[in-house]
Motif scaffolding. Structure first.
Motif, PDB file in Angstrom:
ATOM      1  N   ALA A  15      -4.525  41.947 -13.028  1.00 53.76           N
ATOM      2  CA  ALA A  15      -3.254  41.990 -13.761  1.00 53.76           C
ATOM      3  C   ALA A  15      -2.446  43.234 -13.422  1.00 53.76           C
ATOM      4  N   GLY A  16      -2.846  43.936 -12.354  1.00 52.03           N
ATOM      5  CA  GLY A  16      -2.203  45.192 -12.025  1.00 52.03           C
ATOM      6  C   GLY A  16      -0.943  45.040 -11.195  1.00 52.03           C
ATOM      7  N   THR A  17      -0.476  46.161 -10.683  1.00 53.86           N
ATOM      8  CA  THR A  17       0.730  46.221  -9.859  1.00 53.86           C
ATOM      9  C   THR A  17       0.430  47.028  -8.608  1.00 53.86           C
ATOM     10  N   LEU A  18       0.893  46.544  -7.466  1.00 52.96           N
ATOM     11  CA  LEU A  18       0.610  47.209  -6.200  1.00 52.96           C
ATOM     12  C   LEU A  18       1.703  48.217  -5.862  1.00 52.96           C
ATOM     13  N   GLU A  19       1.270  49.408  -5.425  1.00 55.33           N
ATOM     14  CA  GLU A  19       2.180  50.446  -4.942  1.00 55.33           C
ATOM     15  C   GLU A  19       1.640  50.935  -3.592  1.00 55.33           C
ATOM     16  N   TRP A  20       2.444  50.793  -2.536  1.00 52.51           N
ATOM     17  CA  TRP A  20       1.978  51.161  -1.203  1.00 52.51           C
ATOM     18  C   TRP A  20       1.783  52.670  -1.090  1.00 52.51           C
ATOM     19  N   VAL A  21       0.774  53.054  -0.314  1.00 52.94           N
ATOM     20  CA  VAL A  21       0.506  54.455   0.006  1.00 52.94           C
ATOM     21  C   VAL A  21       0.805  54.655   1.486  1.00 52.94           C
ATOM     22  N   ASP A  22       1.701  55.565   1.795  1.00 49.47           N
ATOM     23  CA  ASP A  22       2.096  55.824   3.178  1.00 49.47           C
ATOM     24  C   ASP A  22       1.442  57.103   3.696  1.00 49.47           C
ATOM     25  N   GLY A  23       1.619  57.322   4.992  1.00 50.13           N
ATOM     26  CA  GLY A  23       1.208  58.588   5.587  1.00 50.13           C
ATOM     27  C   GLY A  23      -0.171  58.605   6.198  1.00 50.13           C
ATOM     28  N   LEU A  24      -0.869  57.469   6.190  1.00 47.45           N
ATOM     29  CA  LEU A  24      -2.225  57.431   6.743  1.00 47.45           C
ATOM     30  C   LEU A  24      -2.277  56.792   8.133  1.00 47.45           C
ATOM     31  N   ASP A  65       5.030  39.933   1.114  1.00 43.41           N
ATOM     32  CA  ASP A  65       5.721  38.649   0.990  1.00 43.41           C
ATOM     33  C   ASP A  65       5.103  37.791  -0.104  1.00 43.41           C
ATOM     34  N   SER A  66       3.784  37.821  -0.222  1.00 45.03           N
ATOM     35  CA  SER A  66       3.101  37.012  -1.227  1.00 45.03           C
ATOM     36  C   SER A  66       3.458  37.475  -2.634  1.00 45.03           C
ATOM     37  N   LEU A  67       3.368  38.764  -2.875  1.00 42.11           N
ATOM     38  CA  LEU A  67       3.666  39.283  -4.212  1.00 42.11           C
ATOM     39  C   LEU A  67       5.129  39.040  -4.580  1.00 42.11           C
ATOM     40  N   ALA A  68       6.020  39.160  -3.587  1.00 40.28           N
ATOM     41  CA  ALA A  68       7.438  38.930  -3.866  1.00 40.28           C
ATOM     42  C   ALA A  68       7.738  37.448  -4.043  1.00 40.28           C
ATOM     43  N   PRO A  93      -0.167  53.909  11.132  1.00 43.04           N
ATOM     44  CA  PRO A  93       0.301  52.522  11.200  1.00 43.04           C
ATOM     45  C   PRO A  93      -0.807  51.487  11.168  1.00 43.04           C
ATOM     46  N   ASP A  94      -2.031  51.875  11.484  1.00 44.16           N
ATOM     47  CA  ASP A  94      -3.142  50.925  11.525  1.00 44.16           C
ATOM     48  C   ASP A  94      -4.051  51.037  10.310  1.00 44.16           C
ATOM     49  N   VAL A  95      -3.489  51.561   9.239  1.00 42.57           N
ATOM     50  CA  VAL A  95      -4.223  51.685   7.972  1.00 42.57           C
ATOM     51  C   VAL A  95      -3.448  50.933   6.899  1.00 42.57           C
ATOM     52  N   VAL A  96      -4.160  50.142   6.091  1.00 47.99           N
ATOM     53  CA  VAL A  96      -3.564  49.491   4.923  1.00 47.99           C
ATOM     54  C   VAL A  96      -4.022  50.267   3.700  1.00 47.99           C
ATOM     55  N   ALA A  97      -3.067  50.816   2.945  1.00 45.12           N
ATOM     56  CA  ALA A  97      -3.424  51.618   1.773  1.00 45.12           C
ATOM     57  C   ALA A  97      -2.445  51.336   0.642  1.00 45.12           C
ATOM     58  N   PHE A  98      -2.988  51.216  -0.567  1.00 42.93           N
ATOM     59  CA  PHE A  98      -2.147  50.977  -1.744  1.00 42.93           C
ATOM     60  C   PHE A  98      -2.883  51.418  -3.001  1.00 42.93           C
ATOM     61  N   ARG A  99      -2.104  51.554  -4.077  1.00 43.15           N
ATOM     62  CA  ARG A  99      -2.675  51.835  -5.391  1.00 43.15           C
ATOM     63  C   ARG A  99      -2.501  50.614  -6.277  1.00 43.15           C
ATOM     64  N   ASN A 100      -3.484  50.378  -7.097  1.00 40.40           N
ATOM     65  CA  ASN A 100      -3.416  49.358  -8.144  1.00 40.40           C
ATOM     66  C   ASN A 100      -4.083  49.973  -9.364  1.00 40.40           C
ATOM     67  N   GLY A 101      -3.270  50.382 -10.337  1.00 40.66           N
ATOM     68  CA  GLY A 101      -3.826  51.049 -11.502  1.00 40.66           C
ATOM     69  C   GLY A 101      -4.503  52.349 -11.123  1.00 40.66           C
ATOM     70  N   SER A 102      -5.754  52.485 -11.525  1.00 42.21           N
ATOM     71  CA  SER A 102      -6.483  53.729 -11.275  1.00 42.21           C
ATOM     72  C   SER A 102      -7.141  53.766  -9.906  1.00 42.21           C
ATOM     73  N   ILE A 103      -6.994  52.694  -9.123  1.00 42.02           N
ATOM     74  CA  ILE A 103      -7.697  52.581  -7.847  1.00 42.02           C
ATOM     75  C   ILE A 103      -6.730  52.770  -6.677  1.00 42.02           C
TER      76      ILE A 103
END
Length: 561
Positions: A499-508, A327-330, A510-520
């Motif tokens: 200055a990156g962009t967030l992309e959610w990572v699924d499959g880990l 919600d914040s990013l949007a 429901p109680d895990v927060v996972a995402f990619r930002n650039g190389s991380i």
């Protein structure tokens, strides 16, 4: 208002390209001056104390400092009751000390944001003293919100509003002849009368104040109670819910919070800042019901940033964290603004304790010896380290509160006689208030006041456990919270995560927060059991790993490089 001679000071070079402004990605460190470092030895921190530790902040890796109020004040509310907006209070030093601090900060690549308190002044302010000495209906009283009382002889307040600090929001004057007079509004302490922002004289005076500090070279302003300046016409009665936070936020249609008229004020301020070279910034302390509403404050011609209090108040819950991040990013992105991220400040329970509370704790209530659901320190620190590891990988700008890099918890067992927050007194001890997050910092594990000064004086007592959390005890410890913060900030900057962009990572799970930002890739385990990490090299971990297993309440940064 009095003012001292303005002295121009050079500002740091700033990015000129739209979208490249420094504040969009900055990590900003809040200094609460009276508790940061004390060079004079009187037990209260000062500006020379700040200057003496600029090297530590540069080594930490922050981009800017936000200074809580240091202007001249009777200190009834720790400086948020300002008597002269264009001078330094003697307990903090002089304007010369400020100029020296600013020059040294800029020389070290650190920007300075100053706190501005436009909703109210001190009752010792020259304007309010003139108002008290002037008759009802006079121009002097028109600068504040004075009203006749209700009842046969005006013995009742004009409405039923409550003070943020407890009790009623109106105080009645006594006339020189001893008879009762008009009432004045104070959303905070009785010593903090609210300005009337419908008065053009008030607006022009704050333009002057902004220019005074901008001419000295400051890089921006954090605007206190930015949602409170304009009150609904007619000042209608309003009773907040019993569980409401003291600054609002969860409530809609409050007649003294978030009125539409504030936007005109900040458009005017935005235009004023734009007259100065570079990217001067405005950040709003605005407690509003939703991110969508808060985003209205950072439209392109208004504020540059607004504190993300909805993120701060999100519990340690994976589903709720994913939702508030999205919600914040949007919401902020829709108006072209960066999201900000914050976990602690001078008004809330430190997140090394708050994230482990097991009972409701409304903003401003604080925790003390008799509070229910007190945190388990080990759980609180583990979650705090993980929460920070997650936060500092998010795109946008992040705020840190002094001492969180040491893992400082809320000080719960302050003696009653030591407490100084107006909330404690105005609620007759029912709410502990904010003293627990404001205890002076420990710089050394030994010595007077743990290095806060050389005399041992401290305006709030420091607990014995400060020795083990002192900066010098953590500096060379690879597993310390200080080392964790340094590693996170260094990697954040090197990899351009702000200055990156967030992309959610699924499959880990429901109680895990996972995402990619650039190389991380970021993985935070909020479940009840360890989880296996996805492939990748560990860059930073909030705690020790067991092989490829991520323990409960821990977070990690991975890379495929």
């Amino acid at each position: 208002m009095t003012s001292a001679e303005s002295v121009a000071a050079p500002a740091l070079p700033r990015e000129a390209a739209p979208g490249g402004e420094w504040w969009r990605t900055a990590v900003i460190y809040q200094i609460y001056p009276r508790s940061f470092a004390d060079q004079s030895g009187d037990g209260i921190g000062d500006l020379r104390g700040v200057t003496s530790h600029l090297g530590d902040l540069a080594a930490l890796g922050v981009d800017a400092i936000w200074l809580s109020p240091f202007q001249r004040s009777p200190q009834k509310d720790a400086g948020y009751d300002v008597a002269d907006y264009c001078d330094v209070d003697p307990i903090f030093g002089t304007l010369a000390d400020f100029d020296e601090m600013l020059a040294q900060a800029h020389a070290g690549g650190i920007r300075i944001i100053v706190d501005l308190v436009p909703n109210h002044s001190s009752d010792q302010h020259g304007w309010f003293q003139e108002a008290v000495a002037s008759p009802a209906g006079s121009p002097e009283r028109a600068r504040y919100i004075f009203r006749d009382g209700k009842g046969a002889s005006g013995e009742l307040p004009p409405n039923n509003w409550e003070s943020v600090f407890g009790g009623g929001a109106w105080t009645r004057l006594t006339q020189p002849d001893g008879t009762p007079g008009q009432w004045y509004l104070h959303l905070f302490d009785a010593s903090q009368p609210d300005f009337d922002w419908s008065n053009p004289e008030v607006r022009e005076e704050f333009r002057r104040i902004l220019r005074f500090w901008l001419d000295r070279g400051v890089d921006g302003f954090r605007v206190d109670v930015a949602h409170g300046l304009v009150k609904k016409e007619g000042l209608p009665d309003y009773t907040p819910p019993k569980d409401a936070g003291s600054m609002g936020g969860g409530e809609a249609a409050v007649p003294y919070w978030g009125q539409d008229g504030v936007h005109e004020i900040y458009r005017d301020w935005h235009a004023l800042l734009a007259e100065y070279d570079g990217d001067r910034a405005l950040c709003a302390e605005a407690w509003l019901p939703s991110i969508a509403q808060t985003a209205l404050w950072v439209r392109p011609d208004e504020m540059h940033q607004a504190f993300n209090f909805e993120y701060l108040e999100t519990p340690w819950n994976a589903e709720k964290l994913r939702l508030v991040i999205a919600d914040s990013l949007a919401g902020y992105g829709a108006v072209g603004a960066p999201s900000t991220w914050v976990l602690s400040n001078h008004d809330v329970v430190r997140h090394a304790s708050r994230l482990a509370l097991t009972a409701e704790n409304p903003q401003g209530a604080g925790i003390g010896p008799k509070s229910p659901g007190k945190p388990i320190p080990e759980v609180g620190l583990r979650r705090a380290r993980a929460a920070t590891t997650l936060m500092l990988a998010l795109p946008g700008s992040a705020y840190l509160y002094q001492g969180e890099e040491l893992g400082l918890p809320e000080v719960i067992n302050l003696p009653d006689e030591a407490r100084q927050d107006p909330t404690w007194f105005r609620t007759n001890g029912e709410r502990y208030g904010r003293d627990g997050c404001r205890v002076p910092l420990p710089w050394t594990s030994e010595g007077p006041a743990y290095g806060f000064n050389e005399t041992g004086e401290s305006w709030l007592p420091q607990p014995a456990e400060w020795a083990g959390l002192a900066r010098d005890a953590q500096r060379d410890d690879p597993d310390s919270t200080l080392t964790l913060y340094k590693s996170l900030l260094a990697e954040r900057r090197a990899r351009g995560l702000g200055a990156g962009t967030l992309e959610w990572v699924d499959g880990l799970g429901p109680d895990v927060v996972a995402f990619r930002n650039g190389s991380i890739t970021v993985v935070a385990n909020l479940s009840a059991r360890p989880i296996e990490l996805p492939s990748g090299v560990v860059v930073v971990s909030s705690g020790p790993l067991t092989g490829r297993m991520l323990p409960v309440d821990q977070a990690v940064w991975l890379t495929g490089e």
